[in-house]
Scaffold this motif. Structure first.
Motif, PDB file in Angstrom:
ATOM      1  N   SER A  21      -0.249   2.671   4.523  1.00 54.27           N
ATOM      2  CA  SER A  21      -0.580   2.777   3.237  1.00 54.27           C
ATOM      3  C   SER A  21       0.262   3.150   2.210  1.00 54.27           C
ATOM      4  O   SER A  21       1.317   3.483   2.633  1.00 54.27           O
ATOM      5  N   CYS A  22       0.223   2.390   0.938  1.00 57.70           N
ATOM      6  CA  CYS A  22       1.037   2.504  -0.194  1.00 57.70           C
ATOM      7  C   CYS A  22       0.322   2.995  -1.147  1.00 57.70           C
ATOM      8  O   CYS A  22      -0.508   2.049  -1.704  1.00 57.70           O
ATOM      9  N   VAL A  23       0.454   3.967  -1.994  1.00 61.41           N
ATOM     10  CA  VAL A  23      -0.180   4.475  -3.106  1.00 61.41           C
ATOM     11  C   VAL A  23       0.743   4.598  -4.289  1.00 61.41           C
ATOM     12  O   VAL A  23       2.014   5.108  -4.100  1.00 61.41           O
ATOM     13  N   ALA A  24       0.591   4.211  -5.315  1.00 63.50           N
ATOM     14  CA  ALA A  24       1.184   4.234  -6.749  1.00 63.50           C
ATOM     15  C   ALA A  24       0.725   5.235  -7.419  1.00 63.50           C
ATOM     16  O   ALA A  24      -0.262   6.025  -7.424  1.00 63.50           O
ATOM     17  N   SER A  25       1.991   6.034  -7.975  1.00 62.24           N
ATOM     18  CA  SER A  25       1.598   7.235  -8.666  1.00 62.24           C
ATOM     19  C   SER A  25       0.757   7.103  -9.944  1.00 62.24           C
ATOM     20  O   SER A  25       0.162   8.026 -10.737  1.00 62.24           O
ATOM     21  N   ARG A  26       0.625   5.765 -10.783  1.00 60.94           N
ATOM     22  CA  ARG A  26      -0.312   5.567 -11.723  1.00 60.94           C
ATOM     23  C   ARG A  26      -0.834   4.164 -11.474  1.00 60.94           C
ATOM     24  O   ARG A  26      -0.007   3.399 -10.846  1.00 60.94           O
ATOM     25  N   ASN A  76      -8.100   2.319  -6.570  1.00 60.11           N
ATOM     26  CA  ASN A  76      -7.336   3.613  -5.930  1.00 60.11           C
ATOM     27  C   ASN A  76      -5.794   3.316  -5.857  1.00 60.11           C
ATOM     28  O   ASN A  76      -5.239   4.003  -5.213  1.00 60.11           O
ATOM     29  N   ASN A  77      -5.375   2.235  -6.456  1.00 61.00           N
ATOM     30  CA  ASN A  77      -3.724   1.883  -6.522  1.00 61.00           C
ATOM     31  C   ASN A  77      -3.304   2.071  -5.134  1.00 61.00           C
ATOM     32  O   ASN A  77      -2.148   2.465  -4.909  1.00 61.00           O
ATOM     33  N   THR A  78      -3.761   1.313  -4.096  1.00 59.11           N
ATOM     34  CA  THR A  78      -3.350   1.400  -2.843  1.00 59.11           C
ATOM     35  C   THR A  78      -3.378   0.035  -2.316  1.00 59.11           C
ATOM     36  O   THR A  78      -4.440  -0.752  -2.499  1.00 59.11           O
ATOM     37  N   VAL A  79      -2.332  -0.106  -1.447  1.00 58.23           N
ATOM     38  CA  VAL A  79      -2.094  -1.298  -0.712  1.00 58.23           C
ATOM     39  C   VAL A  79      -2.027  -0.880   0.807  1.00 58.23           C
ATOM     40  O   VAL A  79      -1.637   0.171   1.201  1.00 58.23           O
ATOM     41  N   TYR A  80      -2.550  -1.925   1.557  1.00 59.15           N
ATOM     42  CA  TYR A  80      -2.627  -1.393   3.141  1.00 59.15           C
ATOM     43  C   TYR A  80      -2.003  -2.611   3.919  1.00 59.15           C
ATOM     44  O   TYR A  80      -1.894  -3.710   3.671  1.00 59.15           O
ATOM     45  N   LEU A  81      -1.480  -2.248   5.285  1.00 61.14           N
ATOM     46  CA  LEU A  81      -1.045  -3.249   6.133  1.00 61.14           C
ATOM     47  C   LEU A  81      -1.722  -2.533   7.455  1.00 61.14           C
ATOM     48  O   LEU A  81      -1.051  -1.615   7.812  1.00 61.14           O
ATOM     49  N   GLN A  82      -2.592  -3.598   7.948  1.00 61.63           N
ATOM     50  CA  GLN A  82      -3.043  -3.123   9.148  1.00 61.63           C
ATOM     51  C   GLN A  82      -2.461  -3.906  10.263  1.00 61.63           C
ATOM     52  O   GLN A  82      -2.252  -5.307  10.162  1.00 61.63           O
ATOM     53  N   MET A  83      -1.680  -3.155  11.344  1.00 64.78           N
ATOM     54  CA  MET A  83      -0.840  -4.057  12.179  1.00 64.78           C
ATOM     55  C   MET A  83      -1.472  -3.665  13.644  1.00 64.78           C
ATOM     56  O   MET A  83      -1.703  -2.569  13.929  1.00 64.78           O
ATOM     57  N   ASN A  84      -1.900  -4.687  14.174  1.00 63.54           N
ATOM     58  CA  ASN A  84      -2.414  -4.676  15.592  1.00 63.54           C
ATOM     59  C   ASN A  84      -1.737  -5.604  16.570  1.00 63.54           C
ATOM     60  O   ASN A  84      -0.789  -6.368  16.128  1.00 63.54           O
ATOM     61  N   ARG A  85      -1.837  -5.220  17.624  1.00 60.85           N
ATOM     62  CA  ARG A  85      -1.128  -5.883  18.910  1.00 60.85           C
ATOM     63  C   ARG A  85       0.331  -5.600  18.547  1.00 60.85           C
ATOM     64  O   ARG A  85       1.007  -6.832  18.720  1.00 60.85           O
TER      65      ARG A  85
END
Length: 114
Positions: A21-26, A76-85
């Motif tokens: 997860s990556c959240v920005a402060s604003r 929610n100012n968030t980017v995700y990286l789902q990493m499988n296998r």
């Protein structure tokens, strides 16, 4: 000053999964293409994936295509990286990047054991 804060890294066995997860402060997310990069020991930093401002367009490096999924939540100012296998060659420090603002996160370590 805007900051990006990554979390979710750790140690996992090959074949396992992690979600970064990556959240920005604003609220800058709606103005930025967001990307994940990684740097493995002794190697150059490489682009893993990026996602458009709307979330409607994604790019993946060939090495992760079909295994990783990038997504974003602008509310929610968030980017995700789902990493499988996960594979041992995925071991690296993963960085979040806001392209239009040219801002990097501090990185989060992902280690995949064989």
């Amino acid at each position: 000053q805007v900051q990006l804060v990554e979390s979710g890294g750790g140690l996992v066995q090959a074949g396992g999964s992690l979600r970064l997860s990556c959240v920005a402060s604003r609220s800058i997310f709606s103005f930025n293409t967001m990307a994940w990069y990684r740097r493995a020991p002794g190697k150059q930093r490489e682009l893993v994936a990026h996602i458009s401002t709307s979330g409607g367009s994604m790019y993946y490096a060939d090495s992760v295509k079909g295994r990783f999924t990038i997504s974003r939540d602008n509310a929610n100012n968030t980017v995700y990286l789902q990493m499988n296998r996960l594979k041992p060659e995925d071991t690296a420090v993963y960085y979040c990047y806001a392209r239009q603002h040219n801002i990097w996160g501090q990185g989060t370590q992902v280690t995949v054991s064989s």
